[in-house]
Design a protein around this motif. Structure first.
Motif, PDB file in Angstrom:
ATOM      1  N   GLN A   1       0.847  -1.205   0.000  1.00 48.38           N
ATOM      2  CA  GLN A   1       0.000   0.000   0.000  1.00 48.38           C
ATOM      3  C   GLN A   1       0.879   1.251   0.000  1.00 48.38           C
ATOM      4  O   GLN A   1       1.831   1.344   0.754  1.00 48.38           O
ATOM      5  CB  GLN A   1      -0.897   0.022   1.243  1.00 48.38           C
ATOM      6  CG  GLN A   1      -1.837  -1.166   1.365  1.00 48.38           C
ATOM      7  CD  GLN A   1      -2.630  -1.107   2.653  1.00 48.38           C
ATOM      8  OE1 GLN A   1      -3.485  -0.205   2.845  1.00 48.38           O
ATOM      9  NE2 GLN A   1      -2.355  -2.039   3.540  1.00 48.38           N
ATOM     10  N   GLU A   2       0.506   2.220  -0.797  1.00 49.75           N
ATOM     11  CA  GLU A   2       1.254   3.478  -0.883  1.00 49.75           C
ATOM     12  C   GLU A   2       0.735   4.440   0.192  1.00 49.75           C
ATOM     13  O   GLU A   2      -0.091   5.320  -0.059  1.00 49.75           O
ATOM     14  CB  GLU A   2       1.109   4.104  -2.269  1.00 49.75           C
ATOM     15  CG  GLU A   2       1.691   3.246  -3.374  1.00 49.75           C
ATOM     16  CD  GLU A   2       1.570   3.901  -4.742  1.00 49.75           C
ATOM     17  OE1 GLU A   2       2.061   5.025  -4.904  1.00 49.75           O
ATOM     18  OE2 GLU A   2       0.977   3.271  -5.643  1.00 49.75           O
ATOM     19  N   LEU A   3       1.224   4.290   1.379  1.00 54.21           N
ATOM     20  CA  LEU A   3       0.857   5.171   2.482  1.00 54.21           C
ATOM     21  C   LEU A   3       1.808   6.371   2.469  1.00 54.21           C
ATOM     22  O   LEU A   3       3.034   6.200   2.444  1.00 54.21           O
ATOM     23  CB  LEU A   3       0.966   4.426   3.810  1.00 54.21           C
ATOM     24  CG  LEU A   3       0.167   3.102   3.909  1.00 54.21           C
ATOM     25  CD1 LEU A   3       0.416   2.433   5.243  1.00 54.21           C
ATOM     26  CD2 LEU A   3      -1.314   3.364   3.682  1.00 54.21           C
TER      27      LEU A   3
ATOM     28  N   GLU B   1       3.291   4.928  10.837  1.00 49.88           N
ATOM     29  CA  GLU B   1       3.781   4.600  12.178  1.00 49.88           C
ATOM     30  C   GLU B   1       2.867   3.643  12.925  1.00 49.88           C
ATOM     31  O   GLU B   1       3.257   3.074  13.938  1.00 49.88           O
ATOM     32  CB  GLU B   1       3.999   5.883  12.992  1.00 49.88           C
ATOM     33  CG  GLU B   1       2.773   6.676  13.325  1.00 49.88           C
ATOM     34  CD  GLU B   1       2.218   6.307  14.686  1.00 49.88           C
ATOM     35  OE1 GLU B   1       2.959   5.679  15.469  1.00 49.88           O
ATOM     36  OE2 GLU B   1       1.056   6.635  14.958  1.00 49.88           O
ATOM     37  N   LYS B   2       1.618   3.454  12.412  1.00 48.17           N
ATOM     38  CA  LYS B   2       0.727   2.472  13.022  1.00 48.17           C
ATOM     39  C   LYS B   2       1.195   1.030  12.761  1.00 48.17           C
ATOM     40  O   LYS B   2       0.794   0.105  13.465  1.00 48.17           O
ATOM     41  CB  LYS B   2      -0.690   2.664  12.490  1.00 48.17           C
ATOM     42  CG  LYS B   2      -1.340   3.975  12.914  1.00 48.17           C
ATOM     43  CD  LYS B   2      -2.725   4.125  12.308  1.00 48.17           C
ATOM     44  CE  LYS B   2      -3.351   5.468  12.693  1.00 48.17           C
ATOM     45  NZ  LYS B   2      -4.694   5.637  12.072  1.00 48.17           N
ATOM     46  N   ILE B   3       1.996   0.848  11.733  1.00 48.96           N
ATOM     47  CA  ILE B   3       2.534  -0.478  11.388  1.00 48.96           C
ATOM     48  C   ILE B   3       3.757  -0.744  12.264  1.00 48.96           C
ATOM     49  O   ILE B   3       4.589   0.151  12.457  1.00 48.96           O
ATOM     50  CB  ILE B   3       2.925  -0.538   9.897  1.00 48.96           C
ATOM     51  CG1 ILE B   3       1.704  -0.233   9.020  1.00 48.96           C
ATOM     52  CG2 ILE B   3       3.535  -1.893   9.545  1.00 48.96           C
ATOM     53  CD1 ILE B   3       2.047  -0.055   7.562  1.00 48.96           C
ATOM     54  N   PRO B   4       3.889  -1.933  12.855  1.00 52.77           N
ATOM     55  CA  PRO B   4       5.084  -2.241  13.661  1.00 52.77           C
ATOM     56  C   PRO B   4       6.362  -1.918  12.906  1.00 52.77           C
ATOM     57  O   PRO B   4       6.546  -2.332  11.762  1.00 52.77           O
ATOM     58  CB  PRO B   4       4.949  -3.741  13.947  1.00 52.77           C
ATOM     59  CG  PRO B   4       3.477  -3.997  13.889  1.00 52.77           C
ATOM     60  CD  PRO B   4       2.946  -3.073  12.816  1.00 52.77           C
ATOM     61  N   LYS B   5       7.219  -1.126  13.531  1.00 54.55           N
ATOM     62  CA  LYS B   5       8.483  -0.660  12.974  1.00 54.55           C
ATOM     63  C   LYS B   5       8.286   0.293  11.792  1.00 54.55           C
ATOM     64  O   LYS B   5       9.242   0.591  11.062  1.00 54.55           O
ATOM     65  CB  LYS B   5       9.374  -1.831  12.559  1.00 54.55           C
ATOM     66  CG  LYS B   5       9.830  -2.687  13.742  1.00 54.55           C
ATOM     67  CD  LYS B   5      10.885  -3.691  13.342  1.00 54.55           C
ATOM     68  CE  LYS B   5      11.346  -4.485  14.556  1.00 54.55           C
ATOM     69  NZ  LYS B   5      12.399  -5.465  14.226  1.00 54.55           N
ATOM     70  N   GLY B   6       7.058   0.792  11.638  1.00 51.97           N
ATOM     71  CA  GLY B   6       6.791   1.736  10.554  1.00 51.97           C
ATOM     72  C   GLY B   6       7.543   3.031  10.727  1.00 51.97           C
ATOM     73  O   GLY B   6       8.032   3.612   9.741  1.00 51.97           O
ATOM     74  N   HIS B   7       7.691   3.485  11.976  1.00 54.08           N
ATOM     75  CA  HIS B   7       8.405   4.730  12.205  1.00 54.08           C
ATOM     76  C   HIS B   7       9.886   4.592  11.865  1.00 54.08           C
ATOM     77  O   HIS B   7      10.512   5.544  11.384  1.00 54.08           O
ATOM     78  CB  HIS B   7       8.232   5.167  13.663  1.00 54.08           C
ATOM     79  CG  HIS B   7       8.868   4.255  14.648  1.00 54.08           C
ATOM     80  ND1 HIS B   7       8.394   3.000  14.921  1.00 54.08           N
ATOM     81  CD2 HIS B   7       9.985   4.429  15.437  1.00 54.08           C
ATOM     82  CE1 HIS B   7       9.158   2.415  15.826  1.00 54.08           C
ATOM     83  NE2 HIS B   7      10.129   3.282  16.163  1.00 54.08           N
ATOM     84  N   VAL B   8      10.451   3.394  12.087  1.00 49.17           N
ATOM     85  CA  VAL B   8      11.857   3.171  11.729  1.00 49.17           C
ATOM     86  C   VAL B   8      12.015   3.231  10.213  1.00 49.17           C
ATOM     87  O   VAL B   8      12.976   3.827   9.692  1.00 49.17           O
ATOM     88  CB  VAL B   8      12.358   1.811  12.270  1.00 49.17           C
ATOM     89  CG1 VAL B   8      13.825   1.600  11.927  1.00 49.17           C
ATOM     90  CG2 VAL B   8      12.147   1.710  13.765  1.00 49.17           C
TER      91      VAL B   8
END
Length: 692
Positions: A235-237, A244-251
């Protein structure tokens, strides 16, 4: 002019005087040529009974050329009981020693509270040679005759080496072969470089981030693609709050826009454009592990091998050498692969040869040759020689020191496989060539010692290697299933037993074992504890013959379940089955020295004149099996014509002349046919090793 002869005698006399004064001397072993100091001055009784101790030490020195250092050590250890006896009886002067003194010593030994009868006999037998020599000393000045045969039947009471049964010996052979394969893989396999001169194999390794000098998974573009496909489901977020809602998304987000910028994209939108995200995107890593599997190249074994080949010259190094020359490698192996030593083992490279490495070669050589372990231990690198007549034949020259037999040989054609005796020796020579100093002739050498220098094996090396081998590949008793403590010395009597079962030829076995006296060979078989054992099938004019007509032959078959080959015993008919022939009454032997009511235990040719001997069709059928088996060996060139004649000529002549004429042709033809169609396993060509 004083001759050299008399100069030597004077020097020898001076040496003997010094030895008697110091109670110490240095001897060169006649077997190993190694020097050893024997200091009797440290003995408990050396001061109080010094005069007799002088004579005792003098006698050992006079006999120094007739025994090895191991025997001298036995003199040193066993003389304690003799001097203990002398002190208890207040005997301190050499002049007091008489023949009667030794008779009293014998009786004292028999009553010794801490010695068994067999042990006391062993002590006396060891020292009697010295006692004989002591009678030649000037201080004694009379002929003393220490009694012989002072401990009747003591050898029969000793704990004997019974060898191993068939199942146990097969386990031993299997363990030796498995260990031999391990050593071959490590010591005999030439290393073939895989990455020498090539680029470092860094596929799957995280990207090296130049700013920190570290390998970083999130700095790796392919890892970000893998995260986009598996964590973000392609998905093109576009906003941080969504990602950042996805685990490790912020990294993932900050790795692109801040922490590890990529030269082709600076933000999330540029990342999507770069990988071609959209309706037509084709995933590469769905449900697969991350392509950045290694956070360090040292965690990838291929890189370790590459570094070792290209940077370290593909050599083994000590911890000290690694610390000085390759600290990066040493630290990395400690962090990721337990230790550099473990890594070297996985690379299958070796630096030193230990006794454990060569033990399987040593044991296989004993199994293949039937030689004494001590004889195999003393082989040297020049022991293999070519036959001057037949270029296809090689010989193993060996010396059996204890029997003073030299230049004995074992012949062998070109090795059929790499476990044949000559091949084993050649392999050991090749392995040890890398560490062998010039001039060192001993076959068995090792540099796995504290000094890390090549040294010949000592007896302890061999014992340690055998112990470690069977700790790794244990052997179990066939009856109880408990672990056996395997000894190399017990392999020889086991081989002797099996070879005798195969040939029934004591003289062949005598040659195989290298015995000068056939009684020694017979003793090998006696020690395997068969109470009705017979040396070979034999004949006497008054011996009983069964099956002289077809009816009687059938009757015997009927009595034994229609299987004449497995007669165990037929007491109703007066037949007892011995190992090689049958006996009429083994508990009532006419042989001198045998006790009524006890099973006859003679192990010599005395059976030839024994009135209890019985010849049955079973024995005749076994005779034919034996002849046909050797015909087979000759046909396949497994034995030479000379060996064939040696094995069967006497037996065939004796039976053809004295035994077979007593039986009708119909019976003999039937037994010959049975021997060909259903030979006993010992002499069955189908069971022979090379035809399996």
């Amino acid at each position: 002019m004083t001759s050299e002869k008399y100069t030597s005698i004077q020097a020898l006399h001076a040496m003997e005087m010094r030895i008697q004064r110091d109670l110490s001397f240095t001897a060169t072993c006649k077997n190993t040529n190694k020097e050893k100091v024997f200091d009797f001055s440290k003995k408990k009784y050396a001061r109080k009974n010094s005069e007799i101790m002088e004579v005792f030490v003098w006698a050992i020195y006079k006999l120094r050329h007739k025994s090895g250092n191991t025997t001298k050590v036995a003199y040193y250890e066993k003389c304690n009981s003799f001097f203990e006896f002398l002190e208890q009886h207040s005997i301190y002067k050499p002049e007091s020693l008489e023949t009667a003194t030794f008779s009293r010593y014998i009786e004292w030994l028999k009553r010794h509270p801490r010695m068994s009868y067999a042990t006391a006999a062993s002590v006396y037998r060891s020292l009697r040679t010295i006692f004989d020599q002591m009678g030649n000393h000037p201080k004694i000045n009379k002929k003393i005759r220490p009694p012989r045969n002072a401990f009747p039947k003591s050898t029969s009471l000793q704990k004997v080496d019974v060898g191993y049964d068939d199942k146990e010996f097969k386990q031993i052979l299997k363990s030796v072969i498995q260990s031999l394969r391990d050593s071959k893989k490590r010591l005999e396999t030439e290393y073939n470089p895989k990455y020498l001169g090539l680029e470092a194999p860094l596929e799957g390794v995280a990207t090296l981030y130049a700013a920190t000098g570290k390998y970083v998974t999130w700095a790796t573009h392919e890892h970000r693609v893998w995260f986009f496909e598996n964590a973000m489901k392609c998905q093109e977020l576009n906003t941080y709050s969504e990602i950042e809602k996805i685990p490790k998304g912020h990294v993932f987000w900050y790795s692109i826009i801040r922490d590890y910028p990529h030269p082709k994209y600076k933000n999330i939108r540029q990342f999507y454009e770069y990988i071609g995200a959209g309706p037509n995107y084709k995933p590469k890593y769905i449900d697969k592990p991350s392509p950045a599997r290694y956070r360090s190249p040292w965690k990838k074994w291929d890189y370790v091998v590459w570094y070792w080949e290209n940077k370290m010259g593909a050599h083994n190094y000590t911890e000290r050498e690694l610390k000085e020359k390759f600290p990066e490698f040493r630290n990395a192996m400690k962090e990721h692969w337990t230790s550099a030593k473990k890594a070297m083992e996985q690379l299958n490279v070796w630096r030193w040869i230990s006794s454990y490495d060569l033990t399987p070669y040593y044991l296989m050589l004993i199994i293949r040759t039937g030689l004494n372990p001590s004889t195999v231990q003393r082989l040297n690198v020049d022991c293999i020689q070519k036959d001057p007549v037949n270029a296809e034949l090689k010989y193993i020259n060996w010396t059996k020191y204890r029997s003073n037999k030299k230049d004995r040989t074992i012949s062998e054609e070109k090795a059929k496989n790499d476990t044949w005796a000559i091949s084993i020796i050649e392999r050991v020579i090749k392995i040890t060539a890398k560490i062998r100093p010039e001039g060192m002739k001993e076959l068995w050498i090792s540099d796995a010692n504290n000094q890390k220098i090549p040294k010949p094996f000592t007896a302890g090396y061999f014992e340690s290697g055998v112990r470690k081998l069977f700790e790794k590949y244990p052997v179990l008793y066939s009856d109880s299933g408990e672990k056996i403590k395997v000894y190399a010395k017990n392999i020889r009597p086991t081989i002797a037993w099996n070879e005798y079962l195969r040939t029934e030829d004591l003289h062949y076995l005598q040659t195989l074992l290298g015995h000068s006296n056939v009684s020694t060979t017979s003793d090998y078989l006696r020690r395997l504890d068969d109470p009705v054992f017979r040396v070979r099938r034999s004949i006497h004019s008054d011996a009983m013959f069964f099956g002289l007509d077809q009816g009687n032959h059938q009757e015997i078959n009927k009595k034994t379940g229609d299987n004449a080959r497995v007669i165990a015993k037929d007491e109703d008919n007066g037949i007892y089955n011995g190992l090689l022939n049958h006996c009429r009454d083994p508990k009532n032997s006419p042989v001198q020295g045998q006790n009524t009511g006890e099973l006859c235990s003679v192990t010599t040719d005395v059976c030839l004149g024994c009135q209890n001997l019985i010849i049955t069709p079973v024995d005749i059928m076994k005779h034919f099996c034996y002849i046909y088996f050797h015909d087979f060996l000759l046909t396949i060139n497994e034995i030479s014509v000379e060996e064939y004649d040696k094995a069967i000529s006497y037996k065939k002549h004796f039976w053809s002349r004295y035994i077979l004429p007593k039986y009708p042709d119909t019976i003999l033809e039937s037994l010959m046919a049975e021997a060909k169609s259903s030979p006993i396993p010992i002499w069955d060509p189908k069971c022979y090793e090379d035809t399996k």
